[in-house]
Design a protein around this motif. Structure first.
Motif, PDB file in Angstrom:
ATOM      1  N   UNK A  18      18.778  13.709   9.132  1.00  0.00           N
ATOM      2  CA  UNK A  18      20.594  13.088   9.264  1.00  0.00           C
ATOM      3  C   UNK A  18      20.426  12.049  10.449  1.00  0.00           C
ATOM      4  N   UNK A  19      20.092  10.741  10.462  1.00  0.00           N
ATOM      5  CA  UNK A  19      20.052   9.703  11.241  1.00  0.00           C
ATOM      6  C   UNK A  19      22.023   8.909  11.727  1.00  0.00           C
ATOM      7  N   UNK A  20      21.855   8.715  12.431  1.00  0.00           N
ATOM      8  CA  UNK A  20      23.141   7.724  13.200  1.00  0.00           C
ATOM      9  C   UNK A  20      22.421   6.750  14.307  1.00  0.00           C
ATOM     10  N   UNK A  21      23.288   5.569  13.179  1.00  0.00           N
ATOM     11  CA  UNK A  21      22.745   4.788  13.433  1.00  0.00           C
ATOM     12  C   UNK A  21      23.202   3.352  15.600  1.00  0.00           C
ATOM     13  N   UNK A  22      22.846   2.693  15.209  1.00  0.00           N
ATOM     14  CA  UNK A  22      24.033   1.633  17.077  1.00  0.00           C
ATOM     15  C   UNK A  22      24.131   0.559  15.622  1.00  0.00           C
ATOM     16  N   UNK A  23      25.384  -0.356  16.067  1.00  0.00           N
ATOM     17  CA  UNK A  23      26.230  -0.860  15.266  1.00  0.00           C
ATOM     18  C   UNK A  23      25.289  -2.109  16.224  1.00  0.00           C
ATOM     19  N   UNK A  24      24.185  -1.983  16.594  1.00  0.00           N
ATOM     20  CA  UNK A  24      23.122  -3.237  16.970  1.00  0.00           C
ATOM     21  C   UNK A  24      21.810  -3.479  16.674  1.00  0.00           C
ATOM     22  N   UNK A  25      21.444  -3.400  17.859  1.00  0.00           N
ATOM     23  CA  UNK A  25      19.835  -3.024  17.110  1.00  0.00           C
ATOM     24  C   UNK A  25      18.932  -1.984  16.993  1.00  0.00           C
ATOM     25  N   UNK A  26      18.076  -1.104  15.856  1.00  0.00           N
ATOM     26  CA  UNK A  26      17.671  -0.087  15.740  1.00  0.00           C
ATOM     27  C   UNK A  26      16.389  -0.361  15.811  1.00  0.00           C
ATOM     28  N   UNK A  27      15.111   0.099  16.287  1.00  0.00           N
ATOM     29  CA  UNK A  27      13.719   0.347  16.211  1.00  0.00           C
ATOM     30  C   UNK A  27      12.808   1.912  15.801  1.00  0.00           C
ATOM     31  N   UNK A  28      12.580   1.771  14.811  1.00  0.00           N
ATOM     32  CA  UNK A  28      12.040   3.317  13.943  1.00  0.00           C
ATOM     33  C   UNK A  28      10.352   2.496  14.318  1.00  0.00           C
ATOM     34  N   UNK A  29       9.749   3.495  15.228  1.00  0.00           N
ATOM     35  CA  UNK A  29       8.395   3.237  15.903  1.00  0.00           C
ATOM     36  C   UNK A  29       7.322   4.652  15.308  1.00  0.00           C
ATOM     37  N   UNK A  30       6.390   4.205  15.518  1.00  0.00           N
ATOM     38  CA  UNK A  30       5.084   5.648  14.530  1.00  0.00           C
ATOM     39  C   UNK A  30       4.170   5.155  14.372  1.00  0.00           C
ATOM     40  N   UNK A  31       3.665   5.932  13.964  1.00  0.00           N
ATOM     41  CA  UNK A  31       1.716   5.829  13.369  1.00  0.00           C
ATOM     42  C   UNK A  31       2.211   5.475  11.780  1.00  0.00           C
ATOM     43  N   UNK A  32       0.919   4.698  11.690  1.00  0.00           N
ATOM     44  CA  UNK A  32       1.691   4.456   9.644  1.00  0.00           C
ATOM     45  C   UNK A  32       1.452   6.274   9.071  1.00  0.00           C
ATOM     46  N   UNK A  33       2.334   5.604   7.597  1.00  0.00           N
ATOM     47  CA  UNK A  33       2.210   6.733   6.883  1.00  0.00           C
ATOM     48  C   UNK A  33       3.445   8.279   6.790  1.00  0.00           C
ATOM     49  N   UNK A  34       3.939   7.308   8.015  1.00  0.00           N
ATOM     50  CA  UNK A  34       5.207   8.674   8.860  1.00  0.00           C
ATOM     51  C   UNK A  34       6.148   8.401   7.945  1.00  0.00           C
ATOM     52  N   UNK A  35       6.603   7.900   7.590  1.00  0.00           N
ATOM     53  CA  UNK A  35       8.304   7.629   6.849  1.00  0.00           C
ATOM     54  C   UNK A  35       9.106   6.198   7.267  1.00  0.00           C
ATOM     55  N   UNK A 346      16.509  -3.586  23.273  1.00  0.00           N
ATOM     56  CA  UNK A 346      17.169  -2.590  22.195  1.00  0.00           C
ATOM     57  C   UNK A 346      18.207  -1.858  22.556  1.00  0.00           C
ATOM     58  N   UNK A 347      18.857  -1.806  21.505  1.00  0.00           N
ATOM     59  CA  UNK A 347      19.937  -0.392  21.708  1.00  0.00           C
ATOM     60  C   UNK A 347      19.589   0.842  21.243  1.00  0.00           C
ATOM     61  N   UNK A 348      19.138   1.197  19.667  1.00  0.00           N
ATOM     62  CA  UNK A 348      18.883   3.103  20.105  1.00  0.00           C
ATOM     63  C   UNK A 348      16.890   3.047  19.302  1.00  0.00           C
ATOM     64  N   UNK A 349      16.122   3.855  19.485  1.00  0.00           N
ATOM     65  CA  UNK A 349      15.016   3.697  19.253  1.00  0.00           C
ATOM     66  C   UNK A 349      15.049   5.096  18.960  1.00  0.00           C
ATOM     67  N   UNK A 350      14.177   5.069  17.731  1.00  0.00           N
ATOM     68  CA  UNK A 350      13.892   6.790  17.085  1.00  0.00           C
ATOM     69  C   UNK A 350      12.173   6.721  16.804  1.00  0.00           C
ATOM     70  N   UNK A 351      11.910   7.591  17.063  1.00  0.00           N
ATOM     71  CA  UNK A 351      10.251   8.184  16.478  1.00  0.00           C
ATOM     72  C   UNK A 351       9.790   8.911  15.305  1.00  0.00           C
ATOM     73  N   UNK A 352       9.553   7.981  14.923  1.00  0.00           N
ATOM     74  CA  UNK A 352       9.605   8.927  13.464  1.00  0.00           C
ATOM     75  C   UNK A 352       7.877   9.287  13.403  1.00  0.00           C
ATOM     76  N   UNK A 353       7.853  10.617  12.470  1.00  0.00           N
ATOM     77  CA  UNK A 353       6.054  11.333  12.643  1.00  0.00           C
ATOM     78  C   UNK A 353       6.495  12.654  11.655  1.00  0.00           C
ATOM     79  N   UNK A 354       5.794  12.084  10.347  1.00  0.00           N
ATOM     80  CA  UNK A 354       6.087  13.570   9.222  1.00  0.00           C
ATOM     81  C   UNK A 354       6.967  13.724   8.661  1.00  0.00           C
ATOM     82  N   UNK A 355       7.583  12.554   8.568  1.00  0.00           N
ATOM     83  CA  UNK A 355       8.839  12.878   7.824  1.00  0.00           C
ATOM     84  C   UNK A 355      10.554  13.252   8.530  1.00  0.00           C
ATOM     85  N   UNK A 356      10.120  13.316  10.016  1.00  0.00           N
ATOM     86  CA  UNK A 356      10.854  13.816  10.982  1.00  0.00           C
ATOM     87  C   UNK A 356      11.345  12.227  11.785  1.00  0.00           C
TER      88      UNK A 356
END
Length: 364
Positions: A18-35, A346-356
């Motif tokens: 469950x993810x809540x976003x910012x109305x402007x810039x949202x960045x998802x970062x992390x290694x490849x093949x994480x989701x 950047x308005x909101x940053x998300x770290x993605x790892x193993x589907x989380x």
């Protein structure tokens, strides 16, 4: 128009999210093949009914599960709309808007306008015509509901006609069936040709200006619609080519064989353009797509950038980042260095790892 949140259940490598976003810039970062791309795909799927990868529904469902669920909240003019999507392995997807089931998936269009830009789009210029037709069809399905009806109807007639050509045998009755399918093919095909020509005419001045800016005014870009047939000669060419089509057991005539050509200073970019020129045209095409959505719908589309910045040089990166400052944007990347170096907000940053997915503090 902005996306406020999304919830996923058994979607690809996500058990639950469950993810809540910012109305402007949202960045998802992390290694490849994480989701990271899977998140963007889910957003696009909820707005367009289809994966940008062209993946079938059953392949999106998490391995070992029978169903997947998505819920996305879209806000427009202060009013929130809930889009629910239910994927099953052996059934058509179920879609509901604010709890009301849709009879057809195409009824979802208009709830959220989106532009998806991925590294694969860099190949749209030099790949085969099918890629460029898919671009036109995807955009027109968002912009014109009548186009969806024409496209679906045309593809059904085309499929049936191809089967008749494969099963062809001599006999008066069978010839009559092909004659009937030709009439239907011409009817819906002519509608597709008309809409596609109008779309390219609208796109032309937009892409020319963007490309001129990107090239410093050194290059003039021309985009041309190359229909396989025109509305006037479609029926006649079907008749002339029937013997050859019976021999090859497939329909060789119609808008399913259309193409688009791109010329830089009168040179065909598909064949002779450098890799840099082809990437610039692809970027111009996507930025023009944003503008055409604004013009037609009077809405600002949502932009999804899937690891695109790594494919662009600094000049093209800066132009792209400056162009999206007023658009809700979702960006995937493996690191934040480029954004820090370019002082990009950047308005909101998300770290993605193993589907989380976890929320991080913006670093710039």
């Amino acid at each position: 128009m902005v996306i406020k949140s999304i919830e996923l259940l058994n979607y690809r490598n996500y058990t639950q999210a469950a993810v809540e976003f910012d109305d402007h810039v949202n960045i998802f970062y992390g290694d490849n093949a994480q989701g990271k791309t899977n998140l963007l795909e889910a957003i696009y799927l909820c707005g367009s009914t289809k994966s940008h990868r062209g993946t079938k529904d059953r392949d999106i469902i998490r391995f070992g599960e029978e169903e997947a669920h998505m819920k996305m909240i879209v806000e427009k003019d202060g009013y929130k709309t809930r889009i629910d999507m239910h994927l099953k392995k052996n059934k058509s997807k179920g879609i509901a808007v604010d709890g009301l089931p849709l009879r057809r998936a195409s009824e979802l269009f208009g709830n959220a306008y989106m532009v998806f830009f991925s590294p694969e789009d860099m190949q749209i210029i030099k790949n085969g015509p099918a890629e460029r037709r898919r671009f036109i069809d995807t955009e027109l399905c968002q912009l014109k509901k009548l186009y969806i009806h024409s496209l679906v109807s045309y593809n059904k007639v085309l499929l049936n006609r191809n089967q008749m050509l494969k099963d062809y045998y001599t006999g008066r009755g069978y010839e009559e069936y092909i004659d009937i399918s030709d009439e239907q093919l011409c009817k819906y095909g002519c509608e597709l040709i008309k809409y596609r020509r109008e779309f390219i005419d609208m796109l032309r001045p937009l892409i020319q200006k963007i490309h001129s800016d990107l090239s410093g005014g050194k290059e003039h870009l021309e985009i041309l619609y190359e229909p396989d047939v025109t509305e006037e000669d479609f029926a006649e060419k079907l008749k002339k080519r029937r013997d050859r089509e019976i021999y090859q057991k497939m329909t060789l005539t119609g808008p399913h064989r259309d193409d688009i050509n791109f010329l830089i200073n009168d040179v065909d970019v598909r064949k002779y353009g450098s890799q840099g020129q082809q990437r610039t045209v692809a970027l111009s095409l996507k930025l023009a797509e944003i503008e055409i959505v604004k013009q037609v719908t009077k809405e600002i589309p949502i932009l999804l950038l899937d690891d695109v910045l790594s494919e662009l040089d600094v000049k093209r990166q800066n132009y792209l980042l400056k162009s999206i400052k007023d658009i809700q944007t979702f960006i995937t990347c493996t690191g934040l260095d480029e954004f820090i170096k370019n002082r990009f907000h950047i308005d909101r940053v998300f770290y993605v790892k193993d589907g989380e997915v976890s929320v991080s503090k913006p670093e710039v």
